[in-house]
Design a protein around this motif. Structure first.
Motif, PDB file in Angstrom:
ATOM      1  N   THR A   8       0.821  -1.210   0.000  1.00 34.23           N
ATOM      2  CA  THR A   8       0.000   0.000   0.000  1.00 34.23           C
ATOM      3  C   THR A   8       0.856   1.262   0.000  1.00 34.23           C
ATOM      4  N   ASN A   9       2.091   1.151   0.409  1.00 35.37           N
ATOM      5  CA  ASN A   9       3.018   2.294   0.436  1.00 35.37           C
ATOM      6  C   ASN A   9       3.932   2.247  -0.795  1.00 35.37           C
ATOM      7  N   GLY A  32       4.284   2.646   6.772  1.00 33.75           N
ATOM      8  CA  GLY A  32       2.977   3.242   6.556  1.00 33.75           C
ATOM      9  C   GLY A  32       1.780   2.513   7.136  1.00 33.75           C
ATOM     10  N   PRO A  34      -1.112   1.824   9.374  1.00 32.66           N
ATOM     11  CA  PRO A  34      -1.740   2.695  10.377  1.00 32.66           C
ATOM     12  C   PRO A  34      -1.766   2.029  11.746  1.00 32.66           C
ATOM     13  N   CYS A  45      -4.246  -1.440  13.180  1.00 25.71           N
ATOM     14  CA  CYS A  45      -3.121  -1.922  12.361  1.00 25.71           C
ATOM     15  C   CYS A  45      -3.452  -3.203  11.592  1.00 25.71           C
ATOM     16  N   CYS A  47      -3.887  -5.599   8.801  1.00 22.32           N
ATOM     17  CA  CYS A  47      -3.312  -5.632   7.464  1.00 22.32           C
ATOM     18  C   CYS A  47      -3.469  -7.029   6.878  1.00 22.32           C
ATOM     19  N   SER A  91      -0.535  -5.467   2.767  1.00 22.41           N
ATOM     20  CA  SER A  91      -1.311  -4.314   2.328  1.00 22.41           C
ATOM     21  C   SER A  91      -2.337  -4.008   3.402  1.00 22.41           C
ATOM     22  N   TRP A  92      -2.963  -2.846   3.313  1.00 32.64           N
ATOM     23  CA  TRP A  92      -3.971  -2.455   4.290  1.00 32.64           C
ATOM     24  C   TRP A  92      -4.886  -1.438   3.641  1.00 32.64           C
ATOM     25  N   GLU A  93      -6.042  -1.274   4.262  1.00 35.44           N
ATOM     26  CA  GLU A  93      -6.993  -0.268   3.803  1.00 35.44           C
ATOM     27  C   GLU A  93      -6.583   1.076   4.373  1.00 35.44           C
ATOM     28  N   GLU A  94      -6.510   2.055   3.522  1.00 33.16           N
ATOM     29  CA  GLU A  94      -6.212   3.400   4.000  1.00 33.16           C
ATOM     30  C   GLU A  94      -7.527   4.013   4.449  1.00 33.16           C
ATOM     31  N   THR A  95      -7.602   4.395   5.731  1.00 36.07           N
ATOM     32  CA  THR A  95      -8.835   4.947   6.272  1.00 36.07           C
ATOM     33  C   THR A  95      -8.757   6.468   6.299  1.00 36.07           C
ATOM     34  N   LYS A  97      -9.346  10.250   7.804  1.00 33.31           N
ATOM     35  CA  LYS A  97      -9.185  10.706   9.183  1.00 33.31           C
ATOM     36  C   LYS A  97     -10.452  10.376   9.956  1.00 33.31           C
TER      37      LYS A  97
END
Length: 112
Positions: A8-9, A32, A34, A45, A47, A91-95, A97
């Protein structure tokens, strides 16, 4: 030393000593992933270990409380609870704010 790819980064790849904690590596190397608590309480976190699941340690009780059986079977882990024995790609979901999303919310955001 295992290679960790933070998909994801931008596919950033770093090396770390065996038995390193995934979240600590991410923090130290600006991977990266979260996080909020770093102790397996919040689930921020979460992932997906897309490759190299066999190179991670056993799932912890804290992960079983925060992740569904289906998520665990798919390869989801809490980075703060995961230690590495070899190469992995995560990888991870970008949330947005506002914090961690629940499993159903994460899936629907992935569709968007």
């Amino acid at each position: 030393m295992p290679d960790i790819t933070f998909i994801t980064n931008g596919g950033k790849v770093v090396s770390a000593p065996e038995d390193s904690n995934l979240l600590r590596i991410s923090l130290r190397e600006k991977g990266g992933i979260p996080f909020k608590c770093g102790g397996g309480l919040c689930g921020t976190c979460k992932c997906l270990v897309e490759e190299g699941r066999e190179n991670t340690d056993a799932v912890k009780k804290k992960e079983e409380k925060l992740l569904s059986t289906e998520e665990l079977e798919q390869g989801y882990r809490l980075a703060c609870q995961t230690f590495l024995k070899g190469d992995v790609k995560v990888s991870w979901e970008e949330t947005p704010k506002g914090g961690a999303a629940g499993a159903q919310q994460v899936q629907s955001k992935a569709e968007a």
